[in-house]
Design a protein around this motif. Structure first.
Motif, PDB file in Angstrom:
ATOM      1  N   SER A 147      -4.047   4.515  -2.175  1.00  0.00           N
ATOM      2  CA  SER A 147      -2.915   5.192  -2.814  1.00  0.00           C
ATOM      3  C   SER A 147      -1.590   4.917  -2.108  1.00  0.00           C
ATOM      4  O   SER A 147      -0.533   4.963  -2.738  1.00  0.00           O
ATOM      5  N   GLU A 148      -1.621   4.625  -0.805  1.00  0.00           N
ATOM      6  CA  GLU A 148      -0.369   4.439  -0.069  1.00  0.00           C
ATOM      7  C   GLU A 148       0.069   2.982   0.014  1.00  0.00           C
ATOM      8  O   GLU A 148       1.119   2.684   0.577  1.00  0.00           O
ATOM      9  N   LEU A 154       5.487   1.713  -1.509  1.00  0.00           N
ATOM     10  CA  LEU A 154       5.592   3.164  -1.664  1.00  0.00           C
ATOM     11  C   LEU A 154       6.948   3.671  -1.186  1.00  0.00           C
ATOM     12  O   LEU A 154       7.566   4.529  -1.834  1.00  0.00           O
ATOM     13  N   CYS A 159       3.329   0.795   4.662  1.00  0.00           N
ATOM     14  CA  CYS A 159       4.131   1.991   4.490  1.00  0.00           C
ATOM     15  C   CYS A 159       4.910   2.246   5.788  1.00  0.00           C
ATOM     16  O   CYS A 159       4.797   1.485   6.757  1.00  0.00           O
ATOM     17  N   GLN A 173       2.043  10.059   3.184  1.00  0.00           N
ATOM     18  CA  GLN A 173       0.992   9.095   3.524  1.00  0.00           C
ATOM     19  C   GLN A 173      -0.310   9.817   3.829  1.00  0.00           C
ATOM     20  O   GLN A 173      -0.305  10.885   4.436  1.00  0.00           O
ATOM     21  N   ARG A 211       1.619   7.953  -5.407  1.00  0.00           N
ATOM     22  CA  ARG A 211       2.024   8.953  -4.411  1.00  0.00           C
ATOM     23  C   ARG A 211       3.537   9.186  -4.388  1.00  0.00           C
ATOM     24  O   ARG A 211       4.060   9.740  -3.428  1.00  0.00           O
ATOM     25  N   LYS A 212       4.240   8.780  -5.421  1.00  0.00           N
ATOM     26  CA  LYS A 212       5.698   8.854  -5.352  1.00  0.00           C
ATOM     27  C   LYS A 212       6.253  10.211  -5.759  1.00  0.00           C
ATOM     28  O   LYS A 212       7.418  10.500  -5.491  1.00  0.00           O
ATOM     29  N   ILE A 255       8.204  10.688   1.810  1.00  0.00           N
ATOM     30  CA  ILE A 255       7.139   9.684   1.816  1.00  0.00           C
ATOM     31  C   ILE A 255       5.859  10.325   2.341  1.00  0.00           C
ATOM     32  O   ILE A 255       5.755  10.664   3.520  1.00  0.00           O
ATOM     33  N   PRO A 292       2.856   1.487  -5.404  1.00  0.00           N
ATOM     34  CA  PRO A 292       4.054   2.304  -5.658  1.00  0.00           C
ATOM     35  C   PRO A 292       3.893   3.335  -6.768  1.00  0.00           C
ATOM     36  O   PRO A 292       4.870   3.983  -7.134  1.00  0.00           O
ATOM     37  N   TRP A 293       2.661   3.519  -7.267  1.00  0.00           N
ATOM     38  CA  TRP A 293       2.512   4.246  -8.525  1.00  0.00           C
ATOM     39  C   TRP A 293       1.937   5.653  -8.412  1.00  0.00           C
ATOM     40  O   TRP A 293       2.155   6.475  -9.304  1.00  0.00           O
TER      41      TRP A 293
END
Length: 488
Positions: free
Chosen positions: A256-257, A414, A113, A106, A263-264, A104, A260-261
């Motif tokens: 971005s954090e 995320l 998160c 961040q 930073r995965k 994960i 769910p799209w």
């Protein structure tokens, strides 16, 4: 006028100085008292010396006191401002480091998160202590202005469980408006009229006008894509604008954090962030920035103290809400801003108990929100994902319920895009054990968590993240500032 303002966490030196000078830009406020309190006597001494220097240089009757005794600082206070960071940078480092072991990544980790949820677990018991003291020793009807993150969770706890008149304050809306003004070629954000609504760090410019002219989606997209800087720094925000039809207040890295799209997967992170500054998506960017800022301030403190000798310039008053709210409440000069409050009908398609951030007006009668706002469906859906996590997180913090805490983390957008339930359960155990000193409500859960960790077979990795930078030394910071000065 003469009244008392208490600032909790006043050792956040730069921010406390800004609030102090902003408030003293109001002519009627020269004769008030500021009571500073912090757990760090060292930081408290530094900020008091700076504020005393400002008072002396401007020949003001303003009184400044400082104490580590919070209740003493709160005695008789009409306004209480919180800018605390419970656990400091030590706990914050774990908010970033431990989730990285589970994939994960961040940028900030202070809102939701994994990092933001644990930050809330540390803060909420302390926030409730503040509220108890406010009820018992502050002025009757005192107002609590919360600047501390996680904004929604802290404000939720203070209102629902602390039973104190609370408003949460942030500057994301103002910064977003400044960006929009720049890309549209306006001279300043004052030319913009807008309705920006949602939840903290996920607010949306749902109505935007420049000098009275409505600005549509296509015009705004074209303006951002044509901008030589923002087109590179805000790639993710622009993509969300294209898909949702409205611009988000939050920075590229922060936004971005919460989704769910983007930073995965490490290769996806590289596509959407920009490394020109931490705020655009760097792994642990705010932790690095905060560490460098603390080190810089400690080393360069004499310069900060010398700068405090300059006269206060009302023209340089910032757009932080606090001074403007106090001015409106005390003088009846109406102020329009964006405030974090309990929903209760303000936004029609978000839950009534949620803490929302939306436009309101302040005068001597208080903060009056503009009700009946409906968010675009995609914006509401995104906010709902976070609200559900926030609600569970607050309830877990109040009850000291580690199972509910794990469910809150599992439902984070995320985290859910990256980690399995087994990994989430172990990660939360590890974070609670590592941060036990700041999590008194989980004291009974720590031994069992340690036992589970000792028997776990779930593999983790030693990963710095997709876009990590090292903390720069004071010498490196000096060299960079010198270079920027020469270029400027």
């Amino acid at each position: 006028m003469s009244f008392k303002i208490a600032i909790i966490g006043a050792g956040s030196v730069g921010f406390t100085k800004k609030l102090f000078t902003d408030i003293l830009c109001v002519p009627e406020f020269k004769d008030i008292e500021f009571a500073l309190t912090d757990v760090s006597e060292h930081n408290l001494g530094m900020i008091k010396a700076i504020l005393d220097r400002i008072v002396e240089a401007n020949n003001l009757p303003t009184r400044v006191t400082a104490t580590t005794d919070r209740r003493k600082a709160l005695e008789g206070a009409r306004y209480i401002i919180s800018c605390v960071r419970v656990g400091g940078l030590e706990a914050y480092a774990d908010d970033i480091r431990i989730p990285l072991k589970y994939g994960i990544d961040q940028c900030v980790g202070d809102t939701i998160c994994a990092g933001g949820i644990l930050y809330g677990q540390r803060n909420i018991p302390v926030i409730l202590d503040f509220c108890r003291d406010i009820r018992e020793v502050a002025d009757a009807g005192a107002k609590f202005l919360n600047y501390a993150n996680p904004m929604a969770m802290n404000t939720w706890a203070a209102i629902e469980y602390g039973k104190v008149d609370t408003v949460g304050l942030c500057h994301g809306v103002q910064h977003g408006a400044e960006q929009i003004a720049e890309v549209l070629g306006a001279k300043s954000a004052k030319e913009l009229d807008y309705v920006c609504s949602g939840i903290n760090h996920q607010t949306w410019f749902i109505d935007l006008r420049l000098n009275g002219r409505p600005i549509g989606k296509d015009e705004l997209i074209a303006a951002f894509e044509a901008h030589p800087v923002f087109s590179k720094q805000e790639k993710l925000r622009i993509d969300v604008l294209k898909r949702f039809g409205v611009y988000s207040t939050e920075s590229n890295g922060h936004l971005s954090e919460y989704l769910p799209w983007y930073r995965k997967r490490p290769d996806e992170i590289a596509r959407w962030i920009d490394m020109s500054d931490w705020i655009h998506g760097e792994t642990g960017g705010y932790l690095r920035y905060s560490t460098e800022t603390r080190n810089w301030f400690e080393t360069e403190y004499p310069q900060f103290l010398e700068a405090a000798s300059k006269p206060i310039d009302p023209a340089r008053r910032s757009n932080e809400h606090a001074s403007h709210i106090l001015e409106a409440l005390e003088t009846n000069r109406v102020y329009r801003g964006h405030f974090n409050v309990k929903n209760e009908g303000v936004i029609t398609n978000l839950p009534q108990d949620a803490i929302i951030e939306s436009p309101g007006f302040v005068d001597r009668f208080g903060i009056n929100m503009a009700a009946g706002i409906t968010l675009p469906e995609a914006c509401a859906a995104t906010c709902m994902s976070s609200i559900n996590v926030q609600r569970m997180s607050v309830h877990a913090a109040i009850a000291g319920d580690i199972d509910l805490l794990k469910l809150a983390v599992l439902h984070d957008p995320l985290v859910g895009a990256v980690s399995t339930p087994e990994e989430v359960w172990q990660m939360v155990d590890e974070m609670v054990v590592a941060q036990a000193a700041w999590l008194p409500q989980y004291a009974q859960a720590v031994p069992a968590a340690k036992e589970r960790l000792s028997k776990s077979k779930i593999k983790t990795r030693d990963w710095a993240g997709a876009a990590r930078r090292s903390v720069r030394s004071i010498e490196e910071l000096r060299a960079e500032k010198a270079t920027l000065k020469q270029v400027g």
